[in-house]
Each structure stands twice: as C-alpha cells, then as structure tokens.
Design an enzyme around this catalytic site. Structure first.
Site, PDB file in Angstrom:
ATOM      1  CD  GLU A  81      -3.085  -0.795   0.187  1.00 36.09           C
ATOM      2  OE1 GLU A  81      -3.024   0.233  -0.488  1.00 36.09           O
ATOM      3  OE2 GLU A  81      -3.988  -1.625   0.071  1.00 36.09           O
ATOM      4  CG  ASP A 129      -5.618  -7.038  -8.225  1.00 34.99           C
ATOM      5  OD1 ASP A 129      -4.583  -7.265  -7.577  1.00 34.99           O
ATOM      6  OD2 ASP A 129      -6.511  -6.259  -7.827  1.00 34.99           O
ATOM      7  CD  GLU A 144     -14.828  -5.244  -1.823  1.00 35.18           C
ATOM      8  OE1 GLU A 144     -13.788  -5.049  -1.212  1.00 35.18           O
ATOM      9  OE2 GLU A 144     -15.195  -4.511  -2.762  1.00 35.18           O
ATOM     10  CD  GLU A 199     -10.256  -1.489  -8.548  1.00 37.49           C
ATOM     11  OE1 GLU A 199      -9.245  -1.372  -7.842  1.00 37.49           O
ATOM     12  OE2 GLU A 199     -11.404  -1.198  -8.149  1.00 37.49           O
ATOM     13  CB  THR A 232      -1.949  -0.557  -9.670  1.00 42.71           C
ATOM     14  OG1 THR A 232      -3.169  -1.293  -9.534  1.00 42.71           O
ATOM     15  CG2 THR A 232      -1.375  -0.255  -8.283  1.00 42.71           C
TER      16      THR A 232
END
Length: 821
Positions: free
Chosen positions: A31, A178, A272, A290, A376
């Site tokens: 993160e 991902d 989710e 996304e 990302t």
C-alpha cells in the site's frame, strides 16, 4: 490532470512542509508503495513537466523526489529475505525484525503485494540513478515467475516469502493477484524489457485458457486448472478489461465489462463480491474505481459513445447514493444504501481521474496523457524513463519461454489509441448478446425440499410433526438411533448414531427422518428470512444522506410491498421498553415510535405503540456496543400467535446505529426518518434545502459531524465460521409456539446424508427471487429462534471441505482489508 495547476502547486508545498516519513508506524509495503511512493513520483513527474513549460513550479527543485527516495530506503529492509520477496509489513522508523519494529515475523504475502513494485521502484531508480530499488523489485518478480505452476503457468494468491511455497493455491485475476499481471505488461511499456512481455503473454494465455469463461472470470486451482475454486467473483477483477485493452484483446474485454455493467445496473454499485448468477455475495462497495478505469480504456479503444453513457451512470449513482456532506462515503450495503465512515485515497486518485479523462477533450488537457503510463493507483509516470539511467543489466531473462500459437497475440503491442475507428458497431455487436445476462441468470423450479417431502418412503415419524416435548416422539427417535441434546442456548440438537438403532430398518427410518428435518429446516429458513431494511434520516441537516441498516420483522407492514415506505418524525415512548400501555400517546400519535429491546415480545411492543397511534416503530438493541458492522442481521419474530392485527412497520437497529439516531434527536430535536426496504433518492426539495443550508457554516459543520459518526471504518463482513450462533433466547425473539419444533440443530454423525446440497445452511444466503429489484440478503443470519441451525455432513462436500472454503474466504477478505486487495 484536472487543469487545477495553482491548486497542485499549493498541494505540493503543503506536502513538502508538513509530511514526515520518519514515524514509528507499521505500514503495508504494498500500500505504501502504490499510494505514497507512487503519489510522490507521480507528483514529481507532473511538477517537472510544469516547470519545463515555464509558468508554474519554477521554484521546484526535486523535493518530492527526495522524499520518494527517503521512503524507498525505508521500504528496502522489507526485502531482507532469501527469496527476495518482501515482508508484507515494515516499520518506517525501525524497519523489520528490530526489537521495536513490531513486524518481521510474517511468513506469507499475497502475489500482488510482492509483484506490484516494479513501476514505482524502477521509476525511482531511473529518476535518481540509484539502481538498488529496481534491482530489488526485479528480483521479487523473478522469484514469482520461477515459482509459477509450470504445467498451468498460473500463480496462486498467497506465497511463503521464505520458501516460495504456495500457501493458497487458487488463482484468478482479482484480489491477491490482480496488479501482478498489470505490472508485468506495464513494466514492458515503461521499461522496454521484452522479458516482461513474454511473461505476461505466458500468463495471459493461461488466464484465457482456464480462468476466462466469458463473460465470467472464475478462480481455479493452479494444479487443477479445469476445476473452479469458487462460485463467486470479487469486484477487483473489474480492472481486467482495461488491461486487456492495453494488451489489444478487445472482444473479451467488452464481454466482461458488459457483464459487470449489468451487475451495477442491478445494484447501483459493484458489490465487493457477487456469485456466478449475479447475486450479492459480499454487499460492501468501498467506492472502488476499477470499473471506471476499464470504461475509460474501452472508450479510448473503440470510440463508442456507449461508454460515455456508462460513465454518466457511474457519476449519477455516486451523487445519488454515495455523496455525503463531507465528501463521498463507501457503501456498507449496496442493497440498503447504508454507508461506512470511510473514503479511501484510491477514490480520489483514480475514480475522479478516470471519469474526468473519459469525458475530457484533448483541448481540456494541458499535456499529452499518452506520454505517461498509469500505475495501479493511477499515478502518472513518463514513458521517457525507458531510456534514462539504465544502470542495471537485464538479468531477469525469461527462462523456458515457449512460443504461444494463440490468436490472443494478434494485437500484442499495447495500444490506448482507437483500434476500431471505422466500425462503431463493433463493440455493440459483442455487447448485444449479454444485455440480459444478469436478469436471466436465476433458475426457476421447485425446491429440493418440495421434492424430498413429496415422495419416497415415509419414516414412522415425520419431521414436520416432531415435538421435542412429546415422550412418544422421543421414544420413536431412540428406536431410530436418534438422540436429543438440549443445548445451553435453548436450542435442541438431534444426533443420529446408526449403530444405536433397534434394527437396520429403524436406522434407515432414522436416516430418512434426519433428511426430512434438514430439508424442512432449510426450507423454513429460506421462507422466513427477510432482506435488510433501511432507516434513512431525511430531515435537516442529513437530507437522506445517513442510512442505517435495520433488521426486519416477520409481522406488520411489509416494506418491500410498500415502495414509498413510511415517513415520519420520531418520538421516544414511555415506558421506553414499550411493554405496557403507552403513557405519552399524545407525543407518539402520527409519529414513528422509538423503544428499547427487552422485557417482552416484539409483537407486544408493536401492538402497544399501534394502539397509541404510532405509524411505525423502531426497536433499539439494549446490548451495549452491538453493531450491524459485526453482528449478523437481526430479524424480529412474532409471538406465536396471529399477528395480522399489526399493520404498522417495525424495524430493529443495533445499539450503535440506534445511538446515531438518538444523538441526532438530542442535537436537532425534530428528526424525520423514512422506513423502507432500501434507501431512497433524495428529492428535489431536499436538494434545494441542502444547497441553502450548505451556505451556513455552522449547520454544515454539524451535518458533517453527525454524518461522520454514522458508521465506523468497517472491515467488510466475513462469512460466519463454524460454531457462530446468532440464535437467541431472550423474550423478544423466542416464540413459545416455535421453541419445540423450530430451534433444532441436526447432526448426522455415523452416516452422511445423501441427496442434499445444503451443507452451508448455517451461513449461506437464501435463494432470492430473481427480479430487477432483487435485494435479498446474501450473508446475514437471522437472529430469531424461528430459524433453525443445521449442523450435518454431506457426502458430496464434507464439513471439513466447507470449513476450508469458509476459512479461505475469510483469509482472502482479511488480506483485502489489510492491503486494499
């Protein structure tokens, strides 16, 4: 990007002045890399671009880059492993394995956590000329590549950072993996290293061979890739169509994107997680960007104005359902419209950026976006880095790469330009067959319980006739080898030991009885379980923005059949428990009555307030600290008598949500609420009032404080583990008429129960009706004694397997909560 150049310059000055990285805190390496390091590098990229243009940022001297380098060095201790995979956590002041670090004991990390570093670390090396960052990121990628499953070319979700063993062997394109795939392709774009493209193509071939089941993307086992690992998808896979556009494979991108859009149209947001028949699996939506990202890339590739309409829908839904006085709030439950007190940084970094770029013309941009690649987290890194400071040799040559004869590689060069400028109908022709994929997904037919109860040999005692207090029934059970156990919580558990039956025929009768009881219990649970309801505060200064998740009642007005709901001001009754005649009827008349749980049946409370003239009732839990964030949904049962005389709606609020309402009353006195099956749009009158009051700073401040208090930062609900019990025995929920027959837990110890598929009846969702307005609960258990608990084994899927699946889901969700994934 938004052409707010002055504001950007001021923000950079504030970051330089106020941000301190030398803190004794434990952070996620993943993160911190994508959000903080990526943000600093993206800011530096734009700052030097503006400085070169000559109007803004003339004072800038690489301050953000210096901060990024400082942070990079603080992350490096995490890579002190033999494998080169980083520890998932690092202390910004003390590093890893230091006595005061409070980290360094972890053994596992997710694939995306270790494989989503190369863009930021390589950019930091290229900007500064310090090669160590890019070297560490490449080493981690090399290790993951070497540990891929060689026969399937897939990677698992979780890997041991010391041994390289796969801890979780399921594979997909969503949570946990991902951005690993995303960074392989983008590393090729940014760095020009062919080995990254070769690896991506190898993985992509495996994804399209095993995981892609158009329009679905389903997780599989890496060793048995033809075997699906689960029957639901998580929302993070919504990035994949955008990545397919960058790769040049448009058709499957359009198909998956359209499927996701149909789910959004059904639930306003992408849940989710959702099942393969498009029902809610996890109901939260933390404002993930996304899908907007993929929409932007598909519009860039096709030029199809359809994707502008998709973007418009996203914006309208955000403004209708997620906007609150202090910004935008994550959705706690897409079915009810309730909120969490949370707005993640990715919402600002990505959602607004992609939506703006979707609608922006070239003239709206002060620089060419095609000169940059998005990380990302949608931070911008310049493509000229590919030719700058190439201080390391390319040691990570891909081994054992074989040429792939696959049509997927016809468009192997990444391209964000329009690929089909002369065929505007191309995307539409692919979308058309998928228009009704969501609405047509729910099968119809009679239930297995109906089939089972309607035919076949009948045991001497039918499950529907059984009474635990009847001595004759107990004697019959004993003969069939079925024993009865009274549990401490008031429920009754049935256990069959076939060897204890009087004869083999009696044992067979016992088996049939247990089957009937299981089916009957499951059927009753499905029939009686109701979806969550909503209590929406509609008066000033909330104007419908605060939505509280409420439990339904099995009696009174059915709010799902009265779409307008019941709207009125709230009033606290006397006595507060509502268990006797109301002594302040003048205060309650034509209002919605507030009362405390306890001391009598819910139906009795309802009758008392209805007699006093109330138009509805809200029962607030007396259990201090209870919350819908952590507790299963509570459903109020009747009293075992006919409740047709109760005509007003009744809802249940846990203690935390109830206190939000009580606090609003203490502060604003006159508080109006709407009781409904789901949150309603704010009307024009509300919006106008909102605009008027927003000009008043004090009112706005009060509104923000009240709304901020509405929901704690919440972990997304986890599926209940074995042994969790939400059945209760207090007077509010235990109906004497049901105590003998409905509160039964069944265990079949000596034999499996054939012909059933309800093994997860304790925690799985009821089968809701398949309608456009399908808002049935998928995760909650009802907290009433009238819904049975069923513990038993299944020949097709042993309990150990079920528990393993649950634990995997919980682990996955814990990882998602910790690391955005």
């Amino acid at each position: 990007v938004l052409n707010k150049t002055k504001e950007f310059e001021e923000a950079v000055k504030k970051v330089i002045k106020d941000v301190n990285l030398d803190n004794d805190i434990v952070v996620s390496v993943f993160e911190t890399n994508i959000r903080v390091l990526g943000g600093l590098l993206g800011g530096h990229s734009v700052a030097i671009m503006l400085k070169e243009k000559g109007e803004y940022m003339q004072w800038y001297n690489g301050e953000l880059l210096h901060m990024a380098k400082e942070l990079g060095y603080k992350l490096l201790p995490a890579f002190n492993t033999t494998s080169g995979l980083p520890y998932p956590r690092v202390n910004l002041k003390f590093g890893v394995r230091h006595p005061e670090a409070r980290t360094g004991t972890e053994t596992d990390t997710c694939t995306a956590c270790a494989g989503t570093l190369i863009l930021e670390f390589a950019a930091l090396s290229r900007f500064t000329g310090t090669s160590v960052f890019e070297e560490y990121a490449r080493k981690a990628l090399d290790f993951i590549w070497e540990k891929r499953q060689r026969s399937s070319n897939l990677v698992g979700v979780t890997i041991n950072i010391h041994t390289g063993d796969w801890v979780r062997k399921d594979s997909g394109v969503g949570a946990g993996i991902d951005s690993y795939y995303e960074y392989l392709l983008k590393a090729y774009v940014l760095l020009g290293d062919d080995s990254f493209l070769e690896r991506f193509n190898t993985h992509y071939d495996a994804i399209m061979r095993y995981i892609s089941q158009p329009p679905l993307l389903l997780d599989v086992h890496i060793h048995k890739p033809m075997l699906n690992a689960r029957t639901w998808m998580d929302s993070l896979l919504a990035f994949f169509p955008g990545l397919q556009v960058l790769k040049g494979d448009i058709r499957p991108a359009i198909e998956t994107h359209e499927m996701l859009y149909q789910v959004i149209k059904k639930h306003n947001f992408l849940p989710e997680a959702f099942t393969t028949d498009f029902r809610v699996h996890w109901a939260q939506h933390p404002l993930r960007p996304e899908f907007a990202e993929s929409t932007y890339f598909l519009y860039k590739a096709t030029g199809d104005p359809y994707y502008l309409e998709v973007g418009k829908t996203l914006i309208e839904n955000l403004n209708k359902y997620a906007r609150v006085p202090c910004g935008f709030a994550a959705m706690k439950d897409v079915r009810t419209g309730s909120h969490e007190d949370r707005m993640d940084s990715f919402f600002l970094a990505e959602m607004f950026k992609y939506l703006y770029l979707l609608f922006a013309d070239k003239d709206d941009m002060i620089f060419d976006i095609e000169d940059y690649i998005f990380t990302t987290e949608a931070h911008l890194l310049p493509l000229w880095l590919s030719t700058t400071n190439q201080t390391i040799s390319k040691k990570n040559t891909t081994t054992e790469y074989t040429e792939l004869d696959d049509s997927n590689f016809d468009w192997t060069c990444p391209n964000t330009q329009i690929l089909f400028p002369n065929d505007p109908m191309f995307a539409q022709s692919i979308r058309e067959p998928l228009k009704n994929v969501v609405d047509k997904s729910c099968p119809r037919g009679i239930s297995r319980a109906e089939e089972s109860l309607g035919s076949g040999p009948k045991p001497p005692l039918r499950a529907r006739d059984f009474m635990a207090s009847n001595p004759e029934h107990l004697e019959i059970l004993k003969k069939m080898g079925v024993s009865l156990i009274h549990l401490k919580d008031g429920r009754v558990q049935l256990v069959q030991h076939a060897v204890q039956a009087a004869s083999s025929l009696d044992a067979e009768d016992g088996l049939r009885f247990m089957q009937e009881m299981i089916e009957l219990s499951s059927q009753q649970q499905k029939e009686q379980q109701l979806p969550p309801r909503a209590v929406q505060i509609v008066s000033h200064p909330f104007f419908g923005r605060v939505v509280l998740t409420a439990g339904p009642a099995q009696f009174g007005m059915d709010l799902s059949k009265h779409k307008a709901g019941t709207r009125g001001f709230v009033a606290t009754i006397k006595p507060y428990n509502g268990c006797s005649e109301i002594t302040n009827p003048e205060a309650v008349k034509e209002k919605i009555a507030l009362m405390q749980r306890g001391q009598c049946m819910f139906a009795e409370k309802a009758r008392n307030i209805q007699k006093a003239g109330a138009i509805g009732g809200i029962v607030i839990d007396d259990n201090e600290g209870s919350s819908s964030d952590t507790a299963p949904l509570f459903q109020m049962a009747g009293d075992g008598k006919n409740t047709d005389d109760i005509t007003i709606p009744m809802l249940f609020l846990f203690n935390k949500e109830g206190n939000i309402l009580l606090d609003a009353i203490r502060e604003y006195e006159a508080v109006e609420v709407l009781l409904s099956d789901k949150a309603k749009d704010r009307d024009l009158e509300m919006e106008n009032m909102d605009q008027k009051f927003s000009e008043n700073d004090s009112h706005k401040q009060n509104s923000e404080e009240a709304t901020s208090a509405s929901q704690d930062v919440g972990a997304v609900s986890e599926e209940p583990e074995e042994g969790e019990n939400s059945d209760v025995t207090d007077p509010d929920s235990l109906s004497p008429a049901h105590a003998d027959s409905d509160s039964i837990s069944i265990s079949n110890q000596d034999s499996y129960v054939p012909g059933t598929d309800e093994a997860s009846a304790e925690s799985s969702a009821p089968e809701p009706a398949c309608t456009q307005g399908d808002h049935q609960p998928q995760e909650q258990e009802t907290e009433t004694e009238s819904n049975s608990k069923v513990n038993w084994d299944n020949k097709g899927q042993p309990m150990e397997s079920i528990l393993a699946d649950w634990n995997e889901d919980i682990e996955a969700f814990e990882m998602m909560e910790k690391d955005e994934l």
